[in-house]
Write a protein that holds these residues in place. Structure first.
Motif, PDB file in Angstrom:
ATOM      1  N   THR A 170       4.408  -6.291  34.678  1.00 28.17           N
ATOM      2  CA  THR A 170       4.008  -5.000  34.118  1.00 28.17           C
ATOM      3  C   THR A 170       2.651  -4.544  34.659  1.00 28.17           C
ATOM      4  O   THR A 170       2.493  -3.399  35.079  1.00 28.17           O
ATOM      5  CB  THR A 170       3.953  -5.063  32.585  1.00 28.17           C
ATOM      6  N   VAL A 171       1.662  -5.419  34.655  1.00 27.70           N
ATOM      7  CA  VAL A 171       0.314  -5.008  35.094  1.00 27.70           C
ATOM      8  C   VAL A 171       0.193  -5.002  36.610  1.00 27.70           C
ATOM      9  O   VAL A 171      -0.728  -4.376  37.160  1.00 27.70           O
ATOM     10  CB  VAL A 171      -0.785  -5.885  34.454  1.00 27.70           C
ATOM     11  N   GLY A 172       1.097  -5.680  37.298  1.00 34.58           N
ATOM     12  CA  GLY A 172       1.153  -5.583  38.748  1.00 34.58           C
ATOM     13  C   GLY A 172       0.014  -6.291  39.473  1.00 34.58           C
ATOM     14  O   GLY A 172      -0.873  -6.879  38.844  1.00 34.58           O
ATOM     15  N   PRO A 173       0.032  -6.238  40.797  1.00 35.92           N
ATOM     16  CA  PRO A 173      -0.935  -7.008  41.596  1.00 35.92           C
ATOM     17  C   PRO A 173      -2.382  -6.570  41.430  1.00 35.92           C
ATOM     18  O   PRO A 173      -3.286  -7.323  41.772  1.00 35.92           O
ATOM     19  CB  PRO A 173      -0.445  -6.790  43.040  1.00 35.92           C
ATOM     20  N   ARG A 174      -2.620  -5.382  40.903  1.00 30.83           N
ATOM     21  CA  ARG A 174      -4.014  -4.957  40.668  1.00 30.83           C
ATOM     22  C   ARG A 174      -4.530  -5.460  39.325  1.00 30.83           C
ATOM     23  O   ARG A 174      -5.722  -5.331  39.026  1.00 30.83           O
ATOM     24  CB  ARG A 174      -4.124  -3.434  40.735  1.00 30.83           C
ATOM     25  N   GLY A 175      -3.656  -5.998  38.491  1.00 31.85           N
ATOM     26  CA  GLY A 175      -4.070  -6.535  37.207  1.00 31.85           C
ATOM     27  C   GLY A 175      -4.294  -8.034  37.270  1.00 31.85           C
ATOM     28  O   GLY A 175      -4.204  -8.653  38.332  1.00 31.85           O
ATOM     29  N   PHE A 176      -4.579  -8.616  36.108  1.00 32.47           N
ATOM     30  CA  PHE A 176      -4.766 -10.070  36.045  1.00 32.47           C
ATOM     31  C   PHE A 176      -4.503 -10.528  34.624  1.00 32.47           C
ATOM     32  O   PHE A 176      -4.769  -9.813  33.655  1.00 32.47           O
ATOM     33  CB  PHE A 176      -6.183 -10.478  36.464  1.00 32.47           C
ATOM     34  N   VAL A 177      -3.970 -11.766  34.498  1.00 31.24           N
ATOM     35  CA  VAL A 177      -3.643 -12.327  33.195  1.00 31.24           C
ATOM     36  C   VAL A 177      -4.286 -13.704  33.051  1.00 31.24           C
ATOM     37  O   VAL A 177      -4.116 -14.573  33.911  1.00 31.24           O
ATOM     38  CB  VAL A 177      -2.115 -12.455  33.015  1.00 31.24           C
ATOM     39  N   TYR A 178      -5.031 -13.885  31.961  1.00 34.72           N
ATOM     40  CA  TYR A 178      -5.575 -15.194  31.590  1.00 34.72           C
ATOM     41  C   TYR A 178      -4.842 -15.705  30.359  1.00 34.72           C
ATOM     42  O   TYR A 178      -4.585 -14.944  29.415  1.00 34.72           O
ATOM     43  CB  TYR A 178      -7.065 -15.094  31.257  1.00 34.72           C
ATOM     44  N   VAL A 179      -4.510 -16.995  30.356  1.00 36.84           N
ATOM     45  CA  VAL A 179      -3.874 -17.632  29.199  1.00 36.84           C
ATOM     46  C   VAL A 179      -4.712 -18.852  28.835  1.00 36.84           C
ATOM     47  O   VAL A 179      -4.849 -19.782  29.644  1.00 36.84           O
ATOM     48  CB  VAL A 179      -2.429 -18.055  29.504  1.00 36.84           C
ATOM     49  N   VAL A 180      -5.272 -18.854  27.644  1.00 37.48           N
ATOM     50  CA  VAL A 180      -6.143 -19.941  27.181  1.00 37.48           C
ATOM     51  C   VAL A 180      -5.425 -20.698  26.068  1.00 37.48           C
ATOM     52  O   VAL A 180      -5.031 -20.116  25.054  1.00 37.48           O
ATOM     53  CB  VAL A 180      -7.483 -19.396  26.655  1.00 37.48           C
ATOM     54  N   LEU A 181      -5.249 -22.010  26.258  1.00 38.52           N
ATOM     55  CA  LEU A 181      -4.561 -22.838  25.271  1.00 38.52           C
ATOM     56  C   LEU A 181      -5.517 -23.931  24.793  1.00 38.52           C
ATOM     57  O   LEU A 181      -5.694 -24.952  25.455  1.00 38.52           O
ATOM     58  CB  LEU A 181      -3.294 -23.448  25.875  1.00 38.52           C
ATOM     59  N   ASP A 182      -6.125 -23.703  23.643  1.00 40.92           N
ATOM     60  CA  ASP A 182      -7.064 -24.663  23.077  1.00 40.92           C
ATOM     61  C   ASP A 182      -6.318 -25.511  22.040  1.00 40.92           C
ATOM     62  O   ASP A 182      -6.574 -25.470  20.842  1.00 40.92           O
ATOM     63  CB  ASP A 182      -8.253 -23.954  22.438  1.00 40.92           C
ATOM     64  N   ALA A 183      -5.348 -26.256  22.549  1.00 41.09           N
ATOM     65  CA  ALA A 183      -4.526 -27.147  21.731  1.00 41.09           C
ATOM     66  C   ALA A 183      -4.250 -28.370  22.579  1.00 41.09           C
ATOM     67  O   ALA A 183      -4.676 -28.451  23.733  1.00 41.09           O
ATOM     68  CB  ALA A 183      -3.222 -26.458  21.324  1.00 41.09           C
TER      69      ALA A 183
END
Length: 306
Positions: A170-183
């Motif tokens: 959806t956000v495409g190559p100009r976007g970025f996604v961070y996923v933080v898992l503090d478990a």
């Protein structure tokens, strides 16, 4: 050069400049429309049944992480959705992830954060080499398999990956996604008895959730970096996980509160550093955790598409 040729050259130059300016003008509104979005999930208080029930989750301090990171990300212009404690049920988390995928737009920067318990979940699809998926534990997920609870409220890594890949597309190559898992996905309910700080809790269990009664035996993998799927049509992604699969993620006491160590050091790193596609700040978080003597048996893990 005669007048006709000179006129032709000028027209060509003007045409090229017009095209360039048109492209730039079209791209500027798109850039200005890009947004920063964050979904922060943290659970401190899980439902308690009978005392000393082995299938009851211990209380931890995940909602503290949400308060901490909400303030940090608000200063950087993020639009933030939070789910804490009883709000953070499996259905509410799934609904929030789906809504995030629908609301996000090309070029957006997105952060998804979870602070709570984690648990190994028996792999029923056959895609895991060690036979176990990793699962985050929503508020209403039970610790043990039973006739009344078969695991529907656990959110395993396969399901989470589908949401993340949808978001990256959806956000495409100009976007970025961070996923933080503090478990974490193994460990006890609290620190070892030799530890003096008995109020600090570990976020997870070494008891796997298994419909078939299997026993979870952690695989020792000491790698600190993994590479995930990359695509020219998808946004870049960075998963930041608090510890290796065979380790315990233990909370730390800072500024009068207990926090997940990953969440605390992310907040510290972002106090004076903008959150961008550049992963240099992530490496600073890893270094800070590795220099904390309380975390000598805990190593964060990074997964990227680079």
């Amino acid at each position: 050069m005669n007048i006709a040729k000179a006129t032709y050259c000028v027209r060509r130059v003007c045409t090229v400049l017009f095209v360039i300016l048109s492209v730039l003008c079209l791209s500027w509104p798109l850039a200005s429309m890009a947004k920063k979005r964050a979904l922060l999930i943290g659970i401190s208080h899980y439902p308690q049944t009978t005392r000393n029930n082995p299938c009851t989750w211990t209380n931890i301090h995940g909602s503290n992480d949400v308060r901490l990171l909400r303030g940090t990300l608000q200063k950087q212009g993020f639009r933030i959705t939070t789910l804490t404690n009883a709000q953070a049920t499996a259905s509410h988390i799934r609904r929030a992830l789906k809504r995030l995928c629908q609301q996000a737009a090309k070029g957006d920067m997105v952060v998804i954060h979870f602070s709570g318990h984690g648990q190994p979940f028996e792999d029923l699809s056959g895609d895991e080499a060690d036979g176990w998926d990793e699962a985050i534990v929503p508020y209403d997920a039970k610790k043990c398999y039973s006739r009344t609870y078969t695991g529907r409220c656990h959110i395993i890594d396969d399901e989470l990956e589908r949401y993340i890949n949808s978001l990256r597309t959806t956000v495409g190559p100009r976007g970025f996604v961070y996923v933080v898992l503090d478990a974490c996905h193994m460990g006890g309910a609290s620190r070892d008895e030799s530890e003096t700080d008995s109020a600090a809790c570990a976020r997870g269990t070494n008891v796997g959730f298994s419909p078939n009664g299997r026993t979870y035996i952690p695989r020792i993998d000491r790698r600190g970096h993994f590479t995930v799927k990359a695509s020219p049509r998808m946004a870049g992604v960075c998963f930041i996980e608090s510890c290796r699969a065979y380790q315990t993620n233990t909370e730390i006491y800072e500024q009068g509160q207990y926090y997940g160590p990953l969440s605390f050091y992310i907040s510290q790193a972002l106090q004076h550093t903008p959150l961008t596609h550049n992963l240099q700040w992530v490496h600073k978080v890893v270094e800070a955790m590795q220099h904390d003597k309380r975390l000598i048996k805990q190593n964060p893990v990074i997964e990227t598409d680079r």
